[in-house]
Design a protein around this motif. Structure first.
Motif, PDB file in Angstrom:
ATOM      1  N   GLN A   1     -12.761  -8.828   9.704  1.00 21.56           N
ATOM      2  CA  GLN A   1     -13.877  -8.816   8.740  1.00 21.56           C
ATOM      3  C   GLN A   1     -13.536  -9.675   7.534  1.00 21.56           C
ATOM      4  O   GLN A   1     -14.300 -10.530   7.094  1.00 21.56           O
ATOM      5  CB  GLN A   1     -14.141  -7.380   8.273  1.00 21.56           C
ATOM      6  N   LEU A   2     -12.340  -9.425   7.030  1.00 20.01           N
ATOM      7  CA  LEU A   2     -11.916 -10.144   5.826  1.00 20.01           C
ATOM      8  C   LEU A   2     -11.979 -11.650   6.053  1.00 20.01           C
ATOM      9  O   LEU A   2     -12.572 -12.396   5.274  1.00 20.01           O
ATOM     10  CB  LEU A   2     -10.484  -9.727   5.500  1.00 20.01           C
TER      11      LEU A   2
ATOM     12  N   LEU B   1      -4.513  -9.343  -1.241  1.00 21.65           N
ATOM     13  CA  LEU B   1      -5.650  -9.459  -0.346  1.00 21.65           C
ATOM     14  C   LEU B   1      -6.488 -10.690  -0.712  1.00 21.65           C
ATOM     15  O   LEU B   1      -6.924 -11.457   0.146  1.00 21.65           O
ATOM     16  CB  LEU B   1      -6.500  -8.186  -0.462  1.00 21.65           C
TER      17      LEU B   1
ATOM     18  N   ILE C   1      -9.517  -4.971  13.031  1.00 24.63           N
ATOM     19  CA  ILE C   1     -10.933  -5.126  12.659  1.00 24.63           C
ATOM     20  C   ILE C   1     -11.079  -5.486  11.186  1.00 24.63           C
ATOM     21  O   ILE C   1     -11.802  -6.416  10.825  1.00 24.63           O
ATOM     22  CB  ILE C   1     -11.695  -3.837  12.999  1.00 24.63           C
ATOM     23  N   THR C   2     -10.337  -4.792  10.331  1.00 23.29           N
ATOM     24  CA  THR C   2     -10.467  -5.115   8.903  1.00 23.29           C
ATOM     25  C   THR C   2     -10.016  -6.540   8.637  1.00 23.29           C
ATOM     26  O   THR C   2     -10.641  -7.267   7.858  1.00 23.29           O
ATOM     27  CB  THR C   2      -9.634  -4.151   8.046  1.00 23.29           C
TER      28      THR C   2
ATOM     29  N   THR D   1      -7.936  -0.412  13.484  1.00 25.53           N
ATOM     30  CA  THR D   1      -8.366  -0.544  12.085  1.00 25.53           C
ATOM     31  C   THR D   1      -7.882  -1.858  11.506  1.00 25.53           C
ATOM     32  O   THR D   1      -8.617  -2.628  10.895  1.00 25.53           O
ATOM     33  CB  THR D   1      -7.760   0.594  11.241  1.00 25.53           C
TER      34      THR D   1
ATOM     35  N   MET E   1     -13.372 -13.435   8.602  1.00 21.43           N
ATOM     36  CA  MET E   1     -14.632 -14.041   9.034  1.00 21.43           C
ATOM     37  C   MET E   1     -15.607 -14.163   7.873  1.00 21.43           C
ATOM     38  O   MET E   1     -16.305 -15.168   7.725  1.00 21.43           O
ATOM     39  CB  MET E   1     -15.234 -13.232  10.184  1.00 21.43           C
ATOM     40  N   PHE E   2     -15.642 -13.158   7.023  1.00 21.78           N
ATOM     41  CA  PHE E   2     -16.547 -13.289   5.890  1.00 21.78           C
ATOM     42  C   PHE E   2     -16.049 -14.299   4.882  1.00 21.78           C
ATOM     43  O   PHE E   2     -16.827 -14.973   4.211  1.00 21.78           O
ATOM     44  CB  PHE E   2     -16.792 -11.921   5.256  1.00 21.78           C
ATOM     45  N   GLY E   3     -14.719 -14.392   4.801  1.00 23.83           N
ATOM     46  CA  GLY E   3     -14.183 -15.469   3.973  1.00 23.83           C
ATOM     47  C   GLY E   3     -14.659 -16.811   4.510  1.00 23.83           C
ATOM     48  O   GLY E   3     -15.166 -17.675   3.776  1.00 23.83           O
TER      49      GLY E   3
ATOM     50  N   VAL F   1      -7.145 -14.208   1.643  1.00 26.75           N
ATOM     51  CA  VAL F   1      -8.390 -14.908   1.949  1.00 26.75           C
ATOM     52  C   VAL F   1      -8.294 -16.344   1.470  1.00 26.75           C
ATOM     53  O   VAL F   1      -8.798 -17.273   2.106  1.00 26.75           O
ATOM     54  CB  VAL F   1      -9.599 -14.215   1.284  1.00 26.75           C
TER      55      VAL F   1
ATOM     56  N   TRP G   1      -1.733  -5.093  -4.391  1.00 25.13           N
ATOM     57  CA  TRP G   1      -2.342  -5.208  -3.063  1.00 25.13           C
ATOM     58  C   TRP G   1      -3.661  -5.968  -3.130  1.00 25.13           C
ATOM     59  O   TRP G   1      -3.947  -6.823  -2.304  1.00 25.13           O
ATOM     60  CB  TRP G   1      -2.555  -3.808  -2.489  1.00 25.13           C
ATOM     61  N   PHE G   2      -4.457  -5.665  -4.158  1.00 25.05           N
ATOM     62  CA  PHE G   2      -5.725  -6.383  -4.310  1.00 25.05           C
ATOM     63  C   PHE G   2      -5.502  -7.879  -4.479  1.00 25.05           C
ATOM     64  O   PHE G   2      -6.180  -8.705  -3.878  1.00 25.05           O
ATOM     65  CB  PHE G   2      -6.501  -5.845  -5.524  1.00 25.05           C
TER      66      PHE G   2
ATOM     67  N   ASP H   1      -3.183  -2.216  15.586  1.00 21.35           N
ATOM     68  CA  ASP H   1      -4.030  -1.053  15.790  1.00 21.35           C
ATOM     69  C   ASP H   1      -5.443  -1.448  15.397  1.00 21.35           C
ATOM     70  O   ASP H   1      -5.654  -2.410  14.647  1.00 21.35           O
ATOM     71  CB  ASP H   1      -3.514   0.174  15.028  1.00 21.35           C
TER      72      ASP H   1
ATOM     73  N   LEU I   1       0.828  -1.204   0.000  1.00 19.61           N
ATOM     74  CA  LEU I   1       0.000   0.000   0.000  1.00 19.61           C
ATOM     75  C   LEU I   1       0.865   1.256   0.000  1.00 19.61           C
ATOM     76  O   LEU I   1       0.661   2.168  -0.791  1.00 19.61           O
ATOM     77  CB  LEU I   1      -0.901   0.004   1.244  1.00 19.61           C
TER      78      LEU I   1
END
Lengths: 564, 140, 497, 95
Positions: free
Chosen positions: A458-459, A378, A454-455, A451, A461-463, A382, A374-375, A449, A366
């Protein structure tokens, strides 16, 4: 007490002692080796410790700096865990080559010049192949040969690269090389083969799953990490590595999803993890490089842990196919728990060690503005969750009940896994006091930190949500008793069938050649045999008359050429 | 051959003469054309003539191959030995000047000995070759 | 007495083995004494060779007049760094082979011929040393014939019936080679009226344009090419090596071609001179082409061989390609590489053939099929084979690596990329054919012959391992070899540019 | 292997599994909901490097989509690369 003992020496001595001792004494010797080596390493001086003259060059077999030290600690730690894991085996060959293997890995990371590095590199190849052969099945022997050929190819490429590099620059020190010369490219290619660059990765997924349960643990720890070390040292900041690394994180996850052999899934996962490191090396900033080496460090722990867990399953049940396993948590709860810790670590769940190193690489991507990269990274992160974080423990220990009720593996195996698991959690929770002080480059980084945590949650858990949702709705691909072809298909299938078809066409082709027709190119090997084989024109015993004709011809050639 | 009386008689007369001539060529070699090689060949030729007329077995009794082997080796030894003697006497290898109190005598002596060595070796080797070939025919 | 002889070392170098040859026949009744005599002779030769090399390194070229006749008229023995080095190789190999011979010869050769065998071996040594040491062109031919004739005899003593035909083939080819050399020397004599090499070298530049000289050179190169098994004149070599007794193979393979290479170097660089050979005539180009062909063909043929000794023989053809390649490059670096490989290849092939001899000692066969699984039965012999094989491949820390390293450097130095690639490619082929043996002999299930085999006796193993360890020693301590090879190369290349 | 009948485990009951699944979905929803708080800067300051990161639910969505896409593509890949298990098998191979 400062020492100047070459770090690989304790392991070589250990190998020797391992070869001549038996029983409990041998176990003690084997376990003591990394401990003694580690103690010696703690007090080692830095700088070029030993120098030898060879061929007019000054070789530096032992050069100590922060980067080598990090890998030095890592390899001692890894070796200790792997030896503890393997110590119950009664196979002298395996034990001895594993020690030599660890010694050569240490030799490689402490080599201060390219020639010493090359020597360790070759020794790494030769010793590791025995860990594959030690399985002693026909498949393992063949996979070992394929592995050996590719690795020797890597060695020859490395040598060629070194020759050209040295010739161009006159510098044999093991330092930054870069991609300015063809020699640099060749060296990178050689290193790339060892760390599984796309299209050069097939030996990894081919041979590692064929090795012994304990051998795989050693294998996953050293070879590729040496390559990562060398890339970090010599090619930091080389742009192509960013994209190569991204590709490495990306393509194996697809294979991993559909692969049935769980150890092969781990091998694919390994390429994926190496991709993150290679990408970090390509980014080349201090943070990215720290990320790459610390991820290498953690990878040894959690990938080792996963391979150990699968090795335990293989040892106790004799199988590693997802389709044959399931429900093992009922009789192997400890192994299952440890495996889940490894899976959590590799998935980079916060509080586990993967998180604190992988995020450094992501963050650097980033920072450097590589959005597309980066995409992809990411996406690949996952993907890791899917194949290593969920698939491995789920299919082995849960899923449908296979009816197998194996007992827990021997104590030493569990202990080794426990150590690795504890380290995973400790490093994951307190990186600033454990891993980060060892890092060789100056870069401040705080993984925890809000952010970020948490991000990441999210990534992942939704995966996970997606995975379980697909499983519950039957969209998840079923485990098939099947294999998937990969690049090695080219030489395992296409090449042999190409040769045999060449043999078929050769006979008519040869007669057509006699009639003056064009020669088909694909019969090359068979043609070679035709001329060079025992009955070939160039190899059979000639009548004296024909020999004399050759003499005359050559004399005529000489005279004519001289007269012109 | 047993019935060829003329041949046998002539050969009996000729063989000693041939051998004598061989010795002449040998020992006169350092003064006039000739020398060890020619002498050796002539000497061997004389014996071979004898063998042709009187048979291999008789010849082998007169000149046994075992002796010939040793003779062929000693000829070489004589040659090389003269060289070594000159070395020991302080000269270069085969520098005959040192063999006697005076260079000319030394040269005489040296050439005489060396040629003798050559003659012995050539004669015995020729005969050995002849025995090898003739013996082979007989065996078949 | 020793002080008396101190100045006569060049003569003694040849005379010691020469005298021991007939003594072998005279003492034929006591084979053990014969062997001890040869052992003593070869070790004395080695001592003389070391002393000579030392003198040359410290005091420059030594000249010795045979029979006290001064140089252009008499025969001169002339020793500089180049031939002192080659003499060291030859005597060194002889000194290692001789202890090995005792048991090997006793097993392979009928008792009544053993003294004859030793006599021939010593004669062969005499011939090779004489060829190397002499400074007289015609004398080269004489010693060449001595060594060749004894070699035919040695080869014909092989147990295999094919040994006789191989020896005969070699006889015909070798005689043709010898004759060509003689014709070549004759041409040189015609244009200069002298046979002394130094003298020839002085007079030839006056007649560079003469066709006679060019033709003479062609004859010389082809003739010597036959003796050194230059492709495509190597056809006699595989059979000769394959069917000779083990001791003879080890000795001949490690020395004979090396001395022939020396003769080529001597004629090209000292006598004819590099200016004529490389600039007026395209010797360099032809040498390179033939080297490459030999390298590639030899390696490929070796891959497909079923007989280990033949395989190694073809590998020799390939290795001679490497040596020739360095000569073809015509630079100091290239020559250094060639000189180094001369030495290292002698060590490698000597060790390999001796190791194969160990295997043959027990199994009575060198066919790959019969050697199946022998590695596990005779680990020491086979270990020697593997290490020497690694050296042949050119693995670092072995002697073979050093010379290949220099050869690659030499090719790169003149910008000949493809040659460097070819050298490395040749190593890959070597990996294949060495690996084939390892695979079959180590991983295969034992054949009937291998199953009965036990480890070779120490009398064979110790000399073999001395050479093997020498391979490792000279792979890591390159000071001596590289230094002397470089000095020799510079001596040769004085006329270059 | 130990063939004595197992005792009944928690996970053997499908209802328990469904219960776990529901709790997991709930947990996911909660984690996603934090994003809204982040937007309002209530709980924590959300620092982003580029715009997509700032979209509410971006990570959650990307996680879900990525896995779905991965599994879908992998299934397609199977058509291309899947072979029977004895594809490379040679005579004499162990199971």
């Amino acid at each position: 007490m400062p020492t100047e003992l070459p770090p690989f020496l304790p392991f070589l001595i250990g190998a020797l002692l391992t070869a001549v001792t038996r029983g409990r004494l041998r176990s003690a010797v084997m376990l003591a080796t990394p401990v003694v080596g580690g103690i010696c390493l703690l007090g080692i001086d830095s700088g070029a410790l030993h120098q030898v003259q060879l061929l007019g060059y000054t070789l530096t077999p032992v050069r100590v700096d922060e980067l080598s030290m990090l890998f030095g600690y890592l390899f001692h730690l890894g070796a200790f865990i792997a030896i503890l894991y393997a110590v119950h085996i009664k196979d002298t060959l395996q034990h001895v080559v594993a020690m030599i293997y660890a010694a050569s890995a240490l030799g490689a990371v402490f080599a201060g010049d390219l020639i010493s590095f090359f020597l360790s590199w070759e020794l790494l190849t030769v010793s590791s192949v025995f860990l594959v052969w030690a399985r002693r099945t026909p498949q393992a022997i063949r996979a070992g040969f394929r592995y050996l050929i590719l690795q020797i190819g890597s060695g020859v490429t490395l040598l060629a690269g070194i020759l050209i590099h040295v010739h161009a620059t006159g510098d044999i020190s093991m330092g930054h090389i870069g991609l300015d010369t063809p020699g640099g490219w060749l060296i990178m290619l050689a290193l790339g083969l060892k760390c599984g660059f796309p299209m050069l990765h097939m030996w990894l997924t081919d041979a590692y799953p064929e090795s012994t349960p304990t051998g795989a643990v050693f294998l996953c720890m050293f070879t590729t990490k040496c390559a990562i070390y060398a890339l970090t040292r010599s090619f930091a900041g080389a742009d192509p590595l960013i994209y190569i690394g991204t590709a490495m994180t990306f393509f194996p996850i697809f294979f991993a999803v559909i692969e049935n052999d769980l150890r092969r899934v781990l091998a694919y996962s390994m390429i994926n993890q190496l991709g993150f490191m290679v990408c970090g090396i390509g980014l080349g900033t201090a943070l990215a490089l720290n990320g790459a080496v610390s991820h290498a460090f953690n990878d040894v722990l959690f990938k080792g842990l996963l391979f150990m867990a699968m090795g335990a399953v293989l040892t106790m049940t004799g199988r590693t196919r997802a389709s044959d396993l399931g429900g093992l948590y009922k009789s192997m709860p400890q192994t299952a728990t440890l495996c889940i810790i490894g899976a959590a670590s590799i998935s980079a769940i916060p509080l586990f060690c993967g998180f604190v190193s992988k995020s450094m690489i992501m963050q650097s991507a980033l920072n450097e503005g590589h959005m597309v990269v980066w995409f992809f990274l990411l996406f690949a992160s996952v993907g890791v969750l899917e194949h290593a974080g969920i698939k491995i423990p789920f299919f082995a220990f849960f899923a449908h009940d296979s009816g197998l009720r194996p007992p827990e593996p021997p104590t030493n195996m569990r202990l080794a896994m426990l150590i690795a698991a504890v380290l995973c959690v400790v490093i994951g929770t307190a990186p600033a006091t454990t891993l980060y002080p060892l890092l060789p480059f100056a870069a401040e980084y705080h993984p925890y930190d809000a952010t970020h945590v948490i991000t990441q949650l999210q990534l992942l858990m939704f995966g996970g949500l997606a995975v379980f949702w697909m499983m519950r709705t039957g969209r998840y691909p079923t485990e098939e008793r099947a294999i998937n072809i990969d690049v090695d298909w080219l030489y395992r299938r296409i090449l042999p069938s190409g040769i045999s078809s060449a043999e078929n066409v050769l006979e008519p082709a040869w007669s057509s050649l006699k009639r003056g027709a064009a020669r088909p190119l694909n019969g090359l090997i068979a043609l070679l045999f035709r001329y060079h084989g025992p009955q070939g024109t160039l190899a059979r015993t000639w009548p004296i008359g024909s020999m004399v004709i050759w003499v005359t011809v050559l004399l005529a050639v000489f005279v004519v050429v001289y007269y012109l | 051959m047993l019935h060829h009386t003329v041949l046998r008689v002539v050969a009996k007369l000729l063989v000693p003469v041939i051998l004598l001539f061989a010795f002449y060529v040998q020992f006169h070699g350092d003064y006039s054309p000739g020398g060890g090689f020619q002498a050796g060949v002539i000497f061997a030729a004389g014996i071979i003539l004898y063998a042709l007329i009187f048979g291999l077995d008789d010849t082998m009794q007169a000149v046994p191959p075992g002796v010939l082997k040793i003779l062929s080796a000693s000829g070489v030894l004589l040659y090389a030995g003269v060289g070594i003697e000159t070395l020991l006497l302080g000269g270069n290898y085969l520098d005959y000047d040192f063999l006697a109190h005076e260079p000319t005598h030394g040269q005489h002596l040296g050439i005489f000995l060396v040629e003798l060595g050559v003659g012995v070796t050539v004669a015995s080797t020729m005969l050995l070759l002849y025995y090898a070939f003739a013996g082979r025919e007989q065996g078949q | 007495m020793l002080s008396v002889l101190a100045n006569d070392l060049p003569a003694l170098q040849v005379v010691v083995p020469l005298v021991s040859a007939p003594l072998c026949l005279i003492l034929a009744r006591w084979p053990r004494i014969v062997w001890l005599l040869c052992l003593a002779a070869s070790w004395t030769s080695l001592a003389i060779a070391i002393e000579l090399l030392d003198q040359v390194l410290s005091g420059g070229t030594i000249s010795y007049a045979m029979g006290g006749w001064a140089a252009p008229w008499g025969i001169e023995y002339r020793i500089d760094a180049v031939n002192a080095y080659v003499i060291l190789i030859v005597t060194g190999i002889a000194s290692v082979v001789m202890p090995y011979a005792n048991q090997s010869v006793a097993k392979e050769i009928p008792a009544d011929r053993v003294p004859l065998f030793y006599a021939l071996l010593m004669l062969c040594l005499t011939g090779l040393l004489g060829m190397t040491i002499t400074g007289d062109a015609f004398n080269v031919f004489v010693f060449l014939e001595i060594s060749s004739l004894s070699m035919y005899g040695l080869i014909s003593m092989g147990r295999d019936r094919r040994a006789l035909t191989s020896a005969f083939q070699y006889l015909v080819m070798g005689t043709i080679g010898g004759t060509f050399i003689l014709v070549g020397i004759g041409f040189l004599y015609v244009v200069t009226g002298t046979l002394n090499m130094a003298d020839l070298a002085m007079r030839l530049p006056e007649v560079t344009q003469l066709r006679t000289l060019h033709t003479g050179f062609a004859f010389l190169v082809v003739g010597i090419g036959l003796k050194l098994a230059m492709f495509p004149l190597h056809l006699w070599l595989p059979n000769a090596y394959a069917y000779a007794p083990s001791t003879a193979t080890a000795f001949i393979a490690a020395t004979a071609t090396k001395v022939a290479v020396y003769a080529l170097l001597r004629f090209v660089f000292t006598v004819i001179g590099p200016v004529i050979a490389y600039q007026d005539l395209p010797f360099g180009e032809i040498a390179k082409v033939l080297a490459v062909l030999g390298l590639v063909t030899g390696s490929f043929v070796a891959i497909f061989q079923e007989n280990v000794k033949r395989m190694l023989a073809y590998s020799s053809v390939a290795q001679i390609g490497y040596i020739l390649l360095g000569i073809g490059l015509a630079t100091v670096m290239g020559l250094t590489a060639s000189m180094l490989h001369l030495f290292n290849h002698a060590l490698i092939k000597g060790a390999l053939f001796m190791a194969v001899g160990c295997l043959f000692y027990r199994t009575r066969s060198v066919r790959l099929d019969d050697l199946r699984g022998i590695g596990r039965k005779m680990p020491w012999s086979f270990g020697a084979f593997v290490i020497a094989g690694l050296s042949l491949i050119g693995v670092p820390l072995t002697a073979g690596f050093v010379s290949k390293w220099y050869l690659v450097q030499a090719s790169l130095e003149v910008g000949q990329w493809p040659l460097a690639v070819l050298v490395l490619g040749g190593s890959l082929l070597a990996i294949i054919y060495i690996w084939r043996v390892v695979e079959i002999a180590w991983f295969g299930s034992p054949s009937t012959r291998a199953a009965e085999a036990t480890e070779a006796p120490l009398g064979l193993l110790i000399p073999t391992w001395i050479l093997v360890l020498a391979n490792l020693y000279f792979g890591t301590h390159t000071g001596l070899t590289v230094g002397v090879a470089n000095l020799a190369a510079r001596t040769l290349a004085e006329g270059l540019r | 292997m130990n063939q004595t009948p197992d005792k009944k485990r928690y996970l053997d009951d499908p209802e328990n599994v469904t219960r776990l699944w529901r709790r997991f979905v709930l947990a996911c929803a909660l984690v996603a909901a934090i994003d809204l708080l982040g937007l309002l800067e209530v709980v924590y300051h959300r620092h982003i490097a580029f715009f997509a990161e700032g979209l509410p639910g971006f990570y959650a969505a990307w996680g879900f989509i990525a896995i779905a896409a991965l599994i879908f593509l992998a299934k397609q890949l199977r058509r291309l690369v899947m072979r029977p298990e004895d594809y490379y098998r040679e005579p004499g191979d162990a199971d």
